[in-house]
Design a protein around this motif. Structure first.
Motif, PDB file in Angstrom:
ATOM      1  N   THR A 151      -7.961  -5.957   4.773  1.00 16.47           N
ATOM      2  CA  THR A 151      -7.486  -4.318   3.630  1.00 16.47           C
ATOM      3  C   THR A 151      -7.044  -3.322   5.232  1.00 16.47           C
ATOM      4  O   THR A 151      -7.084  -1.596   4.679  1.00 16.47           O
ATOM      5  CB  THR A 151      -9.314  -3.675   4.074  1.00 16.47           C
ATOM      6  OG1 THR A 151      -9.749  -3.915   5.495  1.00 16.47           O
ATOM      7  CG2 THR A 151      -9.832  -4.575   3.903  1.00 16.47           C
ATOM      8  N   ARG A 211      -3.250  -5.507   7.292  1.00 13.46           N
ATOM      9  CA  ARG A 211      -2.702  -6.037   6.513  1.00 13.46           C
ATOM     10  C   ARG A 211      -1.773  -6.767   5.997  1.00 13.46           C
ATOM     11  O   ARG A 211      -1.830  -7.672   5.079  1.00 13.46           O
ATOM     12  CB  ARG A 211      -1.916  -4.779   5.962  1.00 13.46           C
ATOM     13  CG  ARG A 211      -1.925  -4.241   4.667  1.00 13.46           C
ATOM     14  CD  ARG A 211      -2.863  -3.537   4.061  1.00 13.46           C
ATOM     15  NE  ARG A 211      -2.837  -3.712   2.466  1.00 13.46           N
ATOM     16  CZ  ARG A 211      -3.525  -2.951   1.915  1.00 13.46           C
ATOM     17  NH1 ARG A 211      -4.491  -3.442   2.298  1.00 13.46           N
ATOM     18  NH2 ARG A 211      -3.041  -3.075   0.336  1.00 13.46           N
ATOM     19  N   SER A 271      -7.406  -3.282   8.877  1.00 10.86           N
ATOM     20  CA  SER A 271      -8.696  -2.122   9.410  1.00 10.86           C
ATOM     21  C   SER A 271      -7.730  -2.374  11.291  1.00 10.86           C
ATOM     22  O   SER A 271      -6.404  -3.031  11.518  1.00 10.86           O
ATOM     23  CB  SER A 271      -9.715  -3.297   9.736  1.00 10.86           C
ATOM     24  OG  SER A 271     -10.136  -2.848  11.362  1.00 10.86           O
ATOM     25  N   LYS A 317       0.887  -1.530   0.202  1.00  6.68           N
ATOM     26  CA  LYS A 317      -0.337   0.113   0.180  1.00  6.68           C
ATOM     27  C   LYS A 317       0.785   0.834   0.001  1.00  6.68           C
ATOM     28  O   LYS A 317       1.965   1.342   0.863  1.00  6.68           O
ATOM     29  CB  LYS A 317      -1.122   0.271   0.928  1.00  6.68           C
ATOM     30  CG  LYS A 317      -1.510   1.347   1.227  1.00  6.68           C
ATOM     31  CD  LYS A 317      -2.796   1.640   2.439  1.00  6.68           C
ATOM     32  CE  LYS A 317      -3.620   2.799   2.872  1.00  6.68           C
ATOM     33  NZ  LYS A 317      -4.876   2.492   1.722  1.00  6.68           N
TER      34      LYS A 317
END
Length: 369
Positions: free
Chosen positions: A172, A167, A174, A113
């Motif tokens: 996702t 992650r 959280s 990410k």
């Protein structure tokens, strides 16, 4: 009290058949004490003027005109020692900004990410002060930093820690999770993120010392930590994310007792690409340096003369320099010769025309190699 003292002086004088001392003070001359004539052979009458007495009294009232002003006196904060000179601290700030960019890349690879991470601040403080600023419990890690004797202390916000764990486990990202001590499994999962943080800081300090950080243990209650002394000076770097875990981040506190000597006499070697510093990072670091002011001067020449000749110098005397009129002059950058050239005139100002590298600079480079 004065009346009693006058009575004692008068009584003593009467017992010795001497006239009493005159202890009165004249408003015009304000004598402190008048001595009888028969004692003037070994004592001299001392009389203070009104201005002298006013100056003397003003000293005790704190209004003496010769007293130093306190307007330029700075407060001393013992909780935040200034152990690092300002120039070196500014360099460290630039290098920690470089670390933030390296961590962005490392965390992108680990978490899959894109993250916006920046240095929020770099501060010198006592470890006791650092501990008092942390929440309890906290997500804290004791990091051994050989060759330093004292460890470092890494503290992550729980939101960031739990988001990274989620992650890394395929979620996702959280940040759901309460403040508590992490389990051994969670620490093992989070170790990839911790390694990315530590690798970036190895690059930061590589110019001064070669660090080999390893995770020793977790400490969730900072006030119970005994691995670092409360009075030790620390250098704390705080980082914050943008658009991730509500602006959460982490703090790394490095022990200064083992770094101060290396900061003063550290080498000038820059990190190599193999050690994590890419050409892009170097270019960004150079962009930060282009606006730094340096001292530039032109050396016309010098001479070796005696102290006696210096003392005998007068207006109109001529000092013979060691430089030929056809020889290039040296342009000095921070006191070191860098360029050769000549003096010219532009209007009423002197200008220096750079003709090339200074011969003195070339000699220094050959000697260093």
């Amino acid at each position: 009290m004065c009346r009693g003292l006058r009575h004692q002086l008068t009584s003593a004088a009467l017992r010795e058949n001497k006239p009493p001392l005159d202890t009165t003070v004249s408003r015009r001359s304000r004598p402190i004490l008048q001595v009888p004539e028969e004692e003037s052979a070994f004592m001299t009458e001392k009389t203070l003027t009104a201005n002298e007495i006013d100056d003397l009294l003003s000293v005790f009232k704190g209004g003496h005109k010769g007293a130093e002003s306190l307007s330029d006196v700075e407060s001393l904060d013992l909780d935040r020692p200034n152990r690092i000179p300002r120039g070196i601290l500014e360099t460290l700030e630039i290098r920690h900004e470089q670390a933030a960019r390296l961590m962005r890349e490392g965390l992108r690879v680990a978490l899959g990410k894109e993250l916006q991470l920046s240095l929020l601040g770099l501060e010198q403080e006592r470890f006791q002060t650092f501990k008092e600023r942390q929440e309890e419990p906290c997500c804290g890690f004791v990091i051994d930093m050989p060759p330093l004797r004292s460890p470092a202390y890494l503290v992550m916000d729980f939101a960031f820690a739990f988001a990274c764990i989620d992650r890394l486990l395929g979620g996702t990202g959280s940040d759901a999770g309460s403040g508590r001590e992490l389990t051994a499994t969670e620490v093992s999962v989070l170790s990839e993120v911790i390694e990315a943080v530590l690798r970036a800081h190895v690059v930061v300090w590589d110019r001064y010392t070669k660090l080999t950080p390893t995770l020793r243990k977790t400490v969730s209650i900072p006030r119970f930590m005994r691995d670092i002394r409360d009075e030790d000076a620390m250098l704390t770097a705080e980082y914050r994310f943008k658009d991730f875990v509500d602006g959460g981040g982490f703090r790394l506190s490095m022990p200064l007792p083992g770094l101060e000597g290396r900061l003063q006499f550290g080498g000038d070697r820059e990190p190599t690409e193999d050690e994590g510093a890419t050409d892009q990072v170097r270019g960004e670091l150079q962009e930060h340096m282009v606006d730094v002011d340096v001292d530039v001067s032109v050396r016309i020449g010098g001479a070796d003369i005696t102290v006696g000749d210096i003392l005998a110098l007068e207006a109109g005397d001529v000092v013979l320099l060691d430089r030929d009129v056809k020889t290039q002059l040296d342009l000095l950058v921070e006191g070191r010769p860098k360029f050769g050239g000549r003096l010219l005139r532009k209007g009423r100002k002197l200008v220096f025309r750079v003709d090339g590298e200074s011969p003195a600079s070339q000699r220094e480079s050959s000697n260093e190699s």
